[in-house]
Design a protein around this motif. Sequence first.
Motif, PDB file in Angstrom:
ATOM      1  N   CYS B  37       0.822  -1.215   0.000  1.00 46.51           N
ATOM      2  CA  CYS B  37       0.000   0.000   0.000  1.00 46.51           C
ATOM      3  C   CYS B  37       0.852   1.259   0.000  1.00 46.51           C
ATOM      4  O   CYS B  37       0.372   2.341  -0.331  1.00 46.51           O
ATOM      5  N   ASP B  38       2.105   1.138   0.365  1.00 42.28           N
ATOM      6  CA  ASP B  38       2.974   2.311   0.377  1.00 42.28           C
ATOM      7  C   ASP B  38       3.586   2.528  -0.999  1.00 42.28           C
ATOM      8  O   ASP B  38       4.025   1.575  -1.650  1.00 42.28           O
ATOM      9  N   VAL B  39       3.587   3.778  -1.428  1.00 47.77           N
ATOM     10  CA  VAL B  39       4.196   4.105  -2.707  1.00 47.77           C
ATOM     11  C   VAL B  39       4.814   5.495  -2.607  1.00 47.77           C
ATOM     12  O   VAL B  39       4.316   6.361  -1.868  1.00 47.77           O
ATOM     13  N   GLU B  40       5.872   5.675  -3.326  1.00 49.79           N
ATOM     14  CA  GLU B  40       6.595   6.936  -3.312  1.00 49.79           C
ATOM     15  C   GLU B  40       5.657   8.100  -3.677  1.00 49.79           C
ATOM     16  O   GLU B  40       4.900   8.033  -4.643  1.00 49.79           O
ATOM     17  N   GLY B  41       5.680   9.147  -2.874  1.00 51.70           N
ATOM     18  CA  GLY B  41       4.893  10.334  -3.184  1.00 51.70           C
ATOM     19  C   GLY B  41       3.582  10.446  -2.434  1.00 51.70           C
ATOM     20  O   GLY B  41       2.965  11.506  -2.431  1.00 51.70           O
ATOM     21  N   LEU B  42       3.120   9.350  -1.834  1.00 48.63           N
ATOM     22  CA  LEU B  42       1.859   9.394  -1.086  1.00 48.63           C
ATOM     23  C   LEU B  42       2.127   9.168   0.395  1.00 48.63           C
ATOM     24  O   LEU B  42       3.050   8.434   0.767  1.00 48.63           O
ATOM     25  N   ALA B  43       1.290   9.806   1.224  1.00 49.83           N
ATOM     26  CA  ALA B  43       1.433   9.618   2.667  1.00 49.83           C
ATOM     27  C   ALA B  43       1.186   8.154   3.009  1.00 49.83           C
ATOM     28  O   ALA B  43       0.271   7.538   2.453  1.00 49.83           O
ATOM     29  N   PRO B  44       1.998   7.589   3.892  1.00 46.58           N
ATOM     30  CA  PRO B  44       1.805   6.175   4.233  1.00 46.58           C
ATOM     31  C   PRO B  44       0.496   5.951   4.980  1.00 46.58           C
ATOM     32  O   PRO B  44      -0.008   6.854   5.649  1.00 46.58           O
ATOM     33  N   GLN B  45      -0.002   4.717   4.844  1.00 48.16           N
ATOM     34  CA  GLN B  45      -1.291   4.421   5.462  1.00 48.16           C
ATOM     35  C   GLN B  45      -1.253   3.195   6.369  1.00 48.16           C
ATOM     36  O   GLN B  45      -2.001   3.089   7.320  1.00 48.16           O
ATOM     37  N   GLY B  46      -0.393   2.245   6.052  1.00 48.12           N
ATOM     38  CA  GLY B  46      -0.270   1.069   6.915  1.00 48.12           C
ATOM     39  C   GLY B  46      -1.447   0.137   6.856  1.00 48.12           C
ATOM     40  O   GLY B  46      -1.787  -0.505   7.842  1.00 48.12           O
ATOM     41  N   SER B  47      -2.078   0.020   5.691  1.00 43.53           N
ATOM     42  CA  SER B  47      -3.286  -0.806   5.634  1.00 43.53           C
ATOM     43  C   SER B  47      -3.040  -2.220   5.132  1.00 43.53           C
ATOM     44  O   SER B  47      -3.749  -3.132   5.512  1.00 43.53           O
ATOM     45  N   CYS B  48      -2.036  -2.410   4.305  1.00 40.71           N
ATOM     46  CA  CYS B  48      -1.847  -3.756   3.759  1.00 40.71           C
ATOM     47  C   CYS B  48      -1.149  -4.670   4.757  1.00 40.71           C
ATOM     48  O   CYS B  48      -1.293  -5.878   4.699  1.00 40.71           O
ATOM     49  N   ARG B  49      -0.377  -4.095   5.650  1.00 40.31           N
ATOM     50  CA  ARG B  49       0.346  -4.785   6.728  1.00 40.31           C
ATOM     51  C   ARG B  49       1.454  -5.718   6.228  1.00 40.31           C
ATOM     52  O   ARG B  49       2.046  -6.467   7.012  1.00 40.31           O
ATOM     53  N   VAL B  50       1.728  -5.681   4.934  1.00 44.15           N
ATOM     54  CA  VAL B  50       2.798  -6.541   4.409  1.00 44.15           C
ATOM     55  C   VAL B  50       4.157  -6.104   4.953  1.00 44.15           C
ATOM     56  O   VAL B  50       5.095  -6.891   5.053  1.00 44.15           O
ATOM     57  N   CYS B  51       4.260  -4.836   5.350  1.00 38.34           N
ATOM     58  CA  CYS B  51       5.540  -4.324   5.862  1.00 38.34           C
ATOM     59  C   CYS B  51       5.675  -4.530   7.369  1.00 38.34           C
ATOM     60  O   CYS B  51       6.557  -3.944   8.001  1.00 38.34           O
ATOM     61  N   THR B  52       4.821  -5.374   7.926  1.00 34.01           N
ATOM     62  CA  THR B  52       4.860  -5.590   9.372  1.00 34.01           C
ATOM     63  C   THR B  52       6.250  -6.040   9.834  1.00 34.01           C
ATOM     64  O   THR B  52       6.852  -6.947   9.250  1.00 34.01           O
ATOM     65  N   VAL B  53       6.740  -5.374  10.864  1.00 34.03           N
ATOM     66  CA  VAL B  53       8.004  -5.761  11.523  1.00 34.03           C
ATOM     67  C   VAL B  53       7.738  -5.799  13.026  1.00 34.03           C
ATOM     68  O   VAL B  53       6.701  -5.315  13.508  1.00 34.03           O
ATOM     69  N   ARG B  54       8.673  -6.334  13.802  1.00 31.05           N
ATOM     70  CA  ARG B  54       8.564  -6.274  15.257  1.00 31.05           C
ATOM     71  C   ARG B  54       9.482  -5.172  15.742  1.00 31.05           C
ATOM     72  O   ARG B  54      10.688  -5.200  15.522  1.00 31.05           O
ATOM     73  N   ASP B  55       8.872  -4.189  16.380  1.00 30.45           N
ATOM     74  CA  ASP B  55       9.617  -3.051  16.907  1.00 30.45           C
ATOM     75  C   ASP B  55       9.661  -3.204  18.428  1.00 30.45           C
ATOM     76  O   ASP B  55       8.630  -3.047  19.097  1.00 30.45           O
ATOM     77  N   ASN B  56      10.815  -3.546  18.911  1.00 34.43           N
ATOM     78  CA  ASN B  56      10.962  -3.850  20.347  1.00 34.43           C
ATOM     79  C   ASN B  56       9.905  -4.863  20.791  1.00 34.43           C
ATOM     80  O   ASN B  56       9.278  -4.728  21.841  1.00 34.43           O
ATOM     81  N   GLU B  74      12.818  -6.494  14.241  1.00 32.41           N
ATOM     82  CA  GLU B  74      12.886  -7.826  13.602  1.00 32.41           C
ATOM     83  C   GLU B  74      12.178  -7.729  12.260  1.00 32.41           C
ATOM     84  O   GLU B  74      10.994  -7.400  12.193  1.00 32.41           O
ATOM     85  N   HIS B  75      12.899  -7.980  11.181  1.00 32.73           N
ATOM     86  CA  HIS B  75      12.322  -7.759   9.853  1.00 32.73           C
ATOM     87  C   HIS B  75      12.410  -9.003   8.965  1.00 32.73           C
ATOM     88  O   HIS B  75      11.406  -9.626   8.655  1.00 32.73           O
ATOM     89  N   ASP B  76      13.596  -9.372   8.584  1.00 34.67           N
ATOM     90  CA  ASP B  76      13.751 -10.452   7.596  1.00 34.67           C
ATOM     91  C   ASP B  76      14.002 -11.776   8.310  1.00 34.67           C
ATOM     92  O   ASP B  76      15.079 -12.367   8.192  1.00 34.67           O
ATOM     93  N   THR B  77      13.001 -12.227   9.029  1.00 35.38           N
ATOM     94  CA  THR B  77      13.116 -13.499   9.745  1.00 35.38           C
ATOM     95  C   THR B  77      12.027 -14.428   9.244  1.00 35.38           C
ATOM     96  O   THR B  77      11.040 -13.977   8.631  1.00 35.38           O
ATOM     97  N   GLU B  78      12.163 -15.689   9.501  1.00 33.91           N
ATOM     98  CA  GLU B  78      11.158 -16.656   9.042  1.00 33.91           C
ATOM     99  C   GLU B  78       9.784 -16.312   9.603  1.00 33.91           C
ATOM    100  O   GLU B  78       8.771 -16.402   8.916  1.00 33.91           O
ATOM    101  N   SER B  79       9.776 -15.900  10.855  1.00 34.19           N
ATOM    102  CA  SER B  79       8.507 -15.564  11.500  1.00 34.19           C
ATOM    103  C   SER B  79       7.811 -14.400  10.783  1.00 34.19           C
ATOM    104  O   SER B  79       6.619 -14.476  10.448  1.00 34.19           O
ATOM    105  N   MET B  80       8.550 -13.311  10.529  1.00 34.38           N
ATOM    106  CA  MET B  80       7.927 -12.149   9.891  1.00 34.38           C
ATOM    107  C   MET B  80       7.566 -12.444   8.434  1.00 34.38           C
ATOM    108  O   MET B  80       6.511 -12.029   7.927  1.00 34.38           O
ATOM    109  N   ASN B  81       8.411 -13.189   7.762  1.00 31.17           N
ATOM    110  CA  ASN B  81       8.116 -13.493   6.361  1.00 31.17           C
ATOM    111  C   ASN B  81       6.921 -14.440   6.232  1.00 31.17           C
ATOM    112  O   ASN B  81       6.207 -14.415   5.222  1.00 31.17           O
TER     113      ASN B  81
END
Lengths: 493, 247
Positions: B37-56, B74-81
């Motif tokens: 859902c994120d694309v260059e030039g538009l305000a982010p929205q966070g709706s598709c959740r494909v970019c989900t990471v673990r922050d702390n 935590e980003h490129d791990t088996e769990s997140m993928n």
Amino acid sequence: MTDRAAPTDPDIPVNQSRSESRRIEIDPITRVEGHGKVSIHLNSAGEVDEARLHIVEFRGFERFIEGRLLWEVPVIVQRLCGICPVSHHLAAAKAMDQIVGVDQLTPTAEKMRRLMHYGQVLQSHVLHFFHLSSPDLLFGFDAPAEQRNIFAVIQAYPELARRAVLLRKFGQDIIEVTAGKKIHGTGAIPGGINRHLTLEERDRLLGQIDELTQWCRDALKVAENYCEQHLDMLKSFASFESNFLSLVREDGALDLYHGVLSAQDALGHPIFAEADLTRFNHYLHEEVKDWSYMKFPFIQSLGPESGWYRVGPLARINNCKGMTTSEADLALKRFRAVLGKHCGHSLAYHWARMIEVLHCIEVIARLLEDSDLLTGERVIKGVRREEGIGMIEAPRGTLIHHYKVDEHDQVQFCNLIVSTTHNNTAMNRAITMVAKQHLNGQPNLDDALLNHVEVAVRAYDPCLSCATHALGQMPLQIELLDAQGQRLQMLSR
Amino acid sequence: MSTTFTIHVDGAAIPARPGQTIMEACDAAGLYIPRLCDVEGLAPQGSCRVCTVRDNGRCVSACTQPAMPEAVIEHDTESMNRYRRDLVTMLLHEGNHLCPGCEASGRCELQAMAYRLGITDSNRLPYLQPVRPLDASHPLWVLDTNRCIFCSRCIRASREQDGKNVFEYVGRGIHKRLAVNGNHLADTSAQEGDHAMSDGICPVGCIIRKGEGFSTPIGQRRFDKHLIGEEIENKSGRSDLSTEEAQ
């Protein structure tokens, strides 16, 4: 293998009480494209009344293409088939050319499409002759079932099999460089094509031409020798007179991509020749029968009883005045010297098919030398129309795509008359002849006997569904049923 | 004046600036986080959740979550993928994504994401097979909402960049669908030059420009030669984002 109930057959000629008649089913037929079955109806004396080829799959493309966009059509409808998708791709593209107002493509676009098509016919014919039919021809119709397959051919004739695989690969390579993929590419778009040939691609293909041309000559020799050595059989096995239909070039020469729609009778007298292909439905009508999903086209002026006809390699060879390439033209003359100008033998399809293989490689060689493939305008547009009819000589015969598109670019109507459909009546006639010839009076019908019926079907290289293909070994089950559908005898493999 | 700080993504130290999202910091460092859902030039929205990471330890969308000093991501791990594969798989099943006949094939971000995430078996879930009518009323574009993945990129582009409201959602839950401000697209103010209708806004084959389908040959389409995200990994950053170091 299904154990399905027998469909209702109100048309079965019942000249005795139904309890005395019997029916045998070959279900499915093997070594053909798609799924179909043959039912053989026997009377109380064990004699064949009639044999029928049933298409048991439903092709729904005409319906689900409705509402889709015109430029999607050549890409979607080619999914009818994995063997000759290029035929559907190009027939649909030719129809869409008309809808976007283009009657004459640029030289670059037409030559690229021709290259794609001739490459496809080459690979399809090679596939049919070697992979599907050669076991019958090399080992005999009566050979054990375990021998009648491509693996036995590889064992017994390894060099022949290797060439078959590589010839087919060459045809597929041509499709890849013209359509983008070996199967289901996107090369033809309404009004033209979407790519040129690169120098590297051209040189790579040209570098193989001499060797592959020799292989095509040798492959033709296999078919010629077989036919010449089995002339008596050719003349008696599913041999009958018929009308023939095909496209031919305006001067009468064989042309697989475009031409005049030409029908001739069994003696070679013209029935019609129409250059305006959009008028095809003034000449051809379709009959529907309730025991098959395949329609029965016929020449309107002759009616359904005598207006049926054959298409495909034999029809093209019979209808044309000559070939545009030298070696194939000589091969045509040899064919006619042996079998006559208007040959009606079903097994002669194999010979005609291999003449076309040699013709294809000659045309491909000529096209590859043409600089128009490397550069030039690819797409043009004209004044928009609402209706388009694309016609092409597919490997198995004349293929017709008919579409109507609304002002929003959405398809409103689609009718496809595929090559195998044209041969419907002829195939039914062929299997009835063979069944009567080989099954009459036989107390037990074994696998080898029934293979004769399949050989007759295979000669036409039918693409039974033009849609679905089975992976792995297709089971064969033959059922002997009484009129109430009770199984009397069953064979399976 | 801003100061840089460090976030730790899968153990790697990534520089970030105050105000940057996790995704922006990672993009600038050449680290690609999958997104639709994120694309260059538009305000982010966070709706598709494909970019989900673990922050702390907490699951967040990287395109909207601000980067914080010393955050452990935590980003490129088996769990997140696995999460990402599940999300993309559900998108594939929710719409009619028939790649073989779709002109977006080869440039479709959903298809490219499926390839990137290694989605090779898409038969785990039932296909919903929605039946949404094709809107071909407009002379320039076709709207095939059977392919919509609800990224809202067209909605945001129309609103934020074109100053229009050509697109909006109607319905709720599983019945939600993309709609236009009129009976048909032709009834709206969509016109040539609208950002919402331009290439790169619709990530799939939902908004189609008429008459151009399949004109790009196989082999020359956007994702024929590289995976989605490789442009960020290879260029070490998006053009609209830059770290202080780069400046």
